[in-house]
Write an enzyme that holds these catalytic residues in place. Structure first.
Site, mmCIF file in Angstrom:
data_model
loop_
_atom_site.group_PDB
_atom_site.id
_atom_site.type_symbol
_atom_site.label_atom_id
_atom_site.label_comp_id
_atom_site.label_asym_id
_atom_site.label_seq_id
_atom_site.Cartn_x
_atom_site.Cartn_y
_atom_site.Cartn_z
ATOM 1 N N GLU A 119 -9.638 -14.336 15.462
ATOM 2 C CA GLU A 119 -8.810 -13.198 15.911
ATOM 3 C C GLU A 119 -9.753 -12.071 16.513
ATOM 4 O O GLU A 119 -9.707 -10.909 16.126
ATOM 5 C CB GLU A 119 -8.158 -12.427 14.902
ATOM 6 C CG GLU A 119 -7.027 -11.847 15.156
ATOM 7 C CD GLU A 119 -6.051 -11.324 14.025
ATOM 8 O OE1 GLU A 119 -5.244 -12.060 13.465
ATOM 9 O OE2 GLU A 119 -5.913 -10.042 13.742
ATOM 10 N N HIS A 207 1.030 0.609 5.013
ATOM 11 C CA HIS A 207 -0.107 0.750 4.088
ATOM 12 C C HIS A 207 -1.587 1.342 4.816
ATOM 13 O O HIS A 207 -2.448 1.506 4.119
ATOM 14 C CB HIS A 207 -0.559 -0.442 3.600
ATOM 15 C CG HIS A 207 -1.126 -1.416 4.468
ATOM 16 N ND1 HIS A 207 -0.345 -2.124 5.226
ATOM 17 C CD2 HIS A 207 -2.365 -1.891 4.744
ATOM 18 C CE1 HIS A 207 -1.115 -3.004 6.069
ATOM 19 N NE2 HIS A 207 -2.358 -2.548 5.866
HETATM 20 C C1 UD1 Z 1 -7.336 -3.483 3.702
HETATM 21 C C2 UD1 Z 1 -8.005 -3.459 5.339
HETATM 22 C C3 UD1 Z 1 -7.231 -3.320 6.045
HETATM 23 C C4 UD1 Z 1 -5.818 -4.262 5.964
HETATM 24 C C5 UD1 Z 1 -5.416 -4.375 4.688
HETATM 25 C C6 UD1 Z 1 -4.456 -5.463 4.345
HETATM 26 C C7 UD1 Z 1 -10.339 -2.304 5.189
HETATM 27 C C8 UD1 Z 1 -11.020 -0.992 5.292
HETATM 28 N N1 UD1 Z 1 -8.956 -2.181 5.248
HETATM 29 O O1 UD1 Z 1 -6.856 -2.173 3.396
HETATM 30 O O2 UD1 Z 1 -7.644 -3.447 7.393
HETATM 31 O O3 UD1 Z 1 -4.918 -3.888 6.898
HETATM 32 O O4 UD1 Z 1 -6.557 -4.362 3.628
HETATM 33 O O5 UD1 Z 1 -3.663 -5.255 3.182
HETATM 34 O O6 UD1 Z 1 -10.778 -3.400 5.212
HETATM 35 N N2 UD1 Z 1 -5.696 -3.203 -4.455
HETATM 36 C C9 UD1 Z 1 -5.573 -3.864 -5.722
HETATM 37 N N3 UD1 Z 1 -5.259 -4.812 -5.897
HETATM 38 C C10 UD1 Z 1 -5.326 -5.769 -4.601
HETATM 39 C C11 UD1 Z 1 -5.351 -5.304 -3.349
HETATM 40 C C12 UD1 Z 1 -5.717 -3.785 -3.397
HETATM 41 O O7 UD1 Z 1 -5.510 -3.024 -6.943
HETATM 42 O O8 UD1 Z 1 -5.035 -6.913 -4.761
HETATM 43 C C13 UD1 Z 1 -5.827 -1.719 -4.617
HETATM 44 C C14 UD1 Z 1 -7.267 -1.110 -5.094
HETATM 45 O O9 UD1 Z 1 -7.227 -0.001 -5.712
HETATM 46 C C15 UD1 Z 1 -8.071 -0.819 -3.865
HETATM 47 C C16 UD1 Z 1 -6.932 -0.343 -3.029
HETATM 48 O O10 UD1 Z 1 -5.787 -1.139 -3.327
HETATM 49 O O11 UD1 Z 1 -8.988 -0.016 -3.902
HETATM 50 C C17 UD1 Z 1 -7.125 -0.465 -1.468
HETATM 51 O O12 UD1 Z 1 -7.722 -1.687 -0.980
HETATM 52 P P1 UD1 Z 1 -8.642 -1.730 0.227
HETATM 53 O O13 UD1 Z 1 -9.035 -2.964 0.549
HETATM 54 O O14 UD1 Z 1 -9.761 -0.725 0.130
HETATM 55 O O15 UD1 Z 1 -7.817 -1.154 1.313
HETATM 56 P P2 UD1 Z 1 -6.280 -1.560 2.132
HETATM 57 O O16 UD1 Z 1 -5.496 -0.450 2.425
HETATM 58 O O17 UD1 Z 1 -5.626 -2.638 1.187
HETATM 59 N N1 UDP Z 2 2.306 -10.154 3.034
HETATM 60 C C1 UDP Z 2 2.681 -10.810 1.859
HETATM 61 N N2 UDP Z 2 3.306 -10.038 0.834
HETATM 62 C C2 UDP Z 2 3.576 -8.766 0.861
HETATM 63 C C3 UDP Z 2 3.493 -7.875 2.038
HETATM 64 C C4 UDP Z 2 2.840 -8.763 3.137
HETATM 65 O O1 UDP Z 2 2.417 -12.136 1.836
HETATM 66 O O2 UDP Z 2 4.083 -8.316 0.156
HETATM 67 C C5 UDP Z 2 1.928 -10.858 4.097
HETATM 68 C C6 UDP Z 2 2.438 -10.635 5.608
HETATM 69 O O3 UDP Z 2 3.289 -11.643 5.684
HETATM 70 C C7 UDP Z 2 1.436 -10.990 6.497
HETATM 71 C C8 UDP Z 2 0.389 -10.242 5.828
HETATM 72 O O4 UDP Z 2 0.432 -10.240 4.364
HETATM 73 O O5 UDP Z 2 1.141 -12.061 6.891
HETATM 74 C C9 UDP Z 2 0.120 -8.835 6.281
HETATM 75 O O6 UDP Z 2 -0.855 -8.128 5.636
HETATM 76 P P1 UDP Z 2 -0.942 -6.668 5.535
HETATM 77 O O7 UDP Z 2 0.305 -6.072 5.877
HETATM 78 O O8 UDP Z 2 -1.413 -6.178 4.153
HETATM 79 O O9 UDP Z 2 -2.165 -6.228 6.434
HETATM 80 P P2 UDP Z 2 -2.423 -6.063 7.931
HETATM 81 O O10 UDP Z 2 -1.599 -7.373 8.711
HETATM 82 O O11 UDP Z 2 -1.803 -4.955 8.234
HETATM 83 O O12 UDP Z 2 -3.799 -6.282 8.280
#
Ligand code: UD1
Ligand code: UDP
Length: 379
Positions: A119, A207
């Site tokens: 990607e 998000h």
């Molecule tokens: C991250 C990525 C973003 C991506 C997103 C997908 C970075 C900087 N950001 O953002 O590009 O779009 O993932 O979803 O890499 N948390 C949990 N359990 C989980 C996941 C997250 O508790 O399984 C909570 C934790 O408190 C964590 C917070 O979510 O600290 C934020 O997670 P983080 O990976 O820092 O940022 P995202 O907004 O998820």
């Molecule tokens: N997705 C999922 N469960 C959810 C929300 C999203 O499986 O509750 C999937 C969605 O279909 C897509 C991916 O997660 O494949 C997107 O992830 P997210 O929106 O967290 O990140 P981004 O694509 O913005 O980086």
């Protein structure tokens, strides 16, 4: 001797998009395929590993509650040291634009391990939007040797930047993943109950870090307004586990009966929810690629997008983060059938389901194990 390829990923979207590739690599005689998880996400990552039945060979388990960008980056770089010493991969693969992607690639660079970027080449050319993703992917573009671009426009960005290495146009691996997840008979209790009552269901996700605060509040107020003025409309919003997002969603949407705030769903449920909804509102990158393939209109809750292909195809509209415009575009989709029909068409600018085969072929070609370069994906 098999070529040892280590896929490094840590968040939900990376795992979903790497899963079919990890499987494709594992199925080839020429490769030994290893998975190293950073664990940047925990529950949301484990859910994907389970659905696709993937095995982690290494897991850095770095996630912390409300983690900072610095903590993700440093914990990943330090953790990768030991992994590289032990596994000694010939190539690492990273995906997209998260902090795992950047830190994983930087760690590999420090060990002079070649990097393949899946990607590759998506750009907004705005350093702070999406933040920090635009810089993550740009910096990985400089570090990588093999660049796997989903579309021709992505590859063109990399050519303009004169990145070193080989660029391949492969399609997006998410379209490969969808071949196994979307099923007409998949059971979806809430969605099926609502649609059987004649409700039109909007699937919402939101998000992104750059939407924290006022933009996210505007988005949620707009969604609430759209629901209030349409009695047959319901919203299903699987809320990301980020505490910042959950707090804001609960505050602005929690009281509205026809807005269903649910926990994150697994990827099969998510793809099938999208397949059966009326339309999608999102700031997610992945949903912008998936919903068009399912023929669902998308309103993108961001000021820009690095995925212009579906906007040009007419299935996606950039709604921005201002209250009035989001309400206007949401109302238009609900109230004007011609607007809806113009957007509700299945388009596949992001892939044909063969991205993983092309990427694996390209790696074989790079290591001299195949004579021909793989053909490019053309929509
Ligand atoms: C991250 C990525 C973003 C991506 C997103 C997908 C970075 C900087 N950001 O953002 O590009 O779009 O993932 O979803 O890499 N948390 C949990 N359990 C989980 C996941 C997250 O508790 O399984 C909570 C934790 O408190 C964590 C917070 O979510 O600290 C934020 O997670 P983080 O990976 O820092 O940022 P995202 O907004 O998820
Ligand atoms: N997705 C999922 N469960 C959810 C929300 C999203 O499986 O509750 C999937 C969605 O279909 C897509 C991916 O997660 O494949 C997107 O992830 P997210 O929106 O967290 O990140 P981004 O694509 O913005 O980086």
């Amino acid at each position: 001797m098999k070529i040892k390829i280590m896929s490094v990923f840590g968040t939900r979207p990376e795992a979903i998009k790497m899963a079919p590739l990890v499987k494709e690599l594992a199925a080839r005689e020429n490769f030994e395929s290893l998975c190293c998880l950073t664990g940047q996400h925990r529950e949301m990552l484990d859910s994907v590993m389970e659905i696709f039945r993937l095995k982690a060979h290494f897991d850095l388990n770095i996630m912390q509650k409300q983690q900072t960008l610095s903590s993700i980056t440093t914990r990943t770089i330090l953790g990768m040291e030991e992994v590289f010493k032990e596994a000694k991969p010939d190539l690492i693969l990273v995906h997209g634009d998260t902090s795992t992607t950047f830190a994983g690639a930087l760690a590999a660079f420090y060990h002079k391990i070649p990097i393949g970027h899946v990607e590759a080449g998506l750009r907004t050319y705005d350093k702070y939007s999406p933040f920090p993703e635009e810089m993550n992917r740009t910096l990985v573009g400089d570090l990588a040797t093999l660049h796997f671009s989903p579309t021709m426009a992505n590859a063109e960005n990399l050519r303009k930047e004169a990145v070193q290495g080989e660029i391949f146009i492969t399609g997006n691996t998410v379209i490969d993943a969808m071949k196994t997840t979307v099923r007409a008979d998949y059971p979806l209790e809430l969605m099926d109950r609502l649609t059987s009552q004649g409700r039109r269901v909007i699937v919402l996700t939101c998000h992104r870090r750059e939407n924290y605060g006022e933009p996210m509040e505007n988005i949620f107020r707009a969604v609430r307004q759209i629901v209030k003025t349409h009695e047959d409309v319901e919203v299903i919003y699987p809320v990301h586990l980020s505490p910042t997002v959950r707090e804001c969603a609960a505050k602005f949407l929690g009281e509205e009966q026809r807005i269903h705030l649910i926990d994150p769903v697994d990827v099969e449920q998510m793809h099938n929810l999208m397949a059966r909804c009326f339309f999608v509102m999102t700031d997610s990158g992945g949903l912008q690629e998936e919903a068009p393939a399912l023929g669902k209109p998308v309103l993108v809750l961001r000021k820009e997008t690095e995925r212009p292909e579906a906007v040009h195809a007419g299935t996606v509209k950039l709604a921005g983060v201002a209250y009035d415009e989001i309400v206007r575009l949401g109302n238009a989709l609900l109230d004007d059938q011609s607007v809806y029909e113009a957007m509700a068409k299945a388009v596949n600018p992001y892939g044909d389901g063969n991205a993983c085969r092309r990427i694996a072929d390209a790696i074989e070609w790079h290591f001299g194990l195949r004579k021909d370069r793989p053909e490019n994906f053309l929509p």
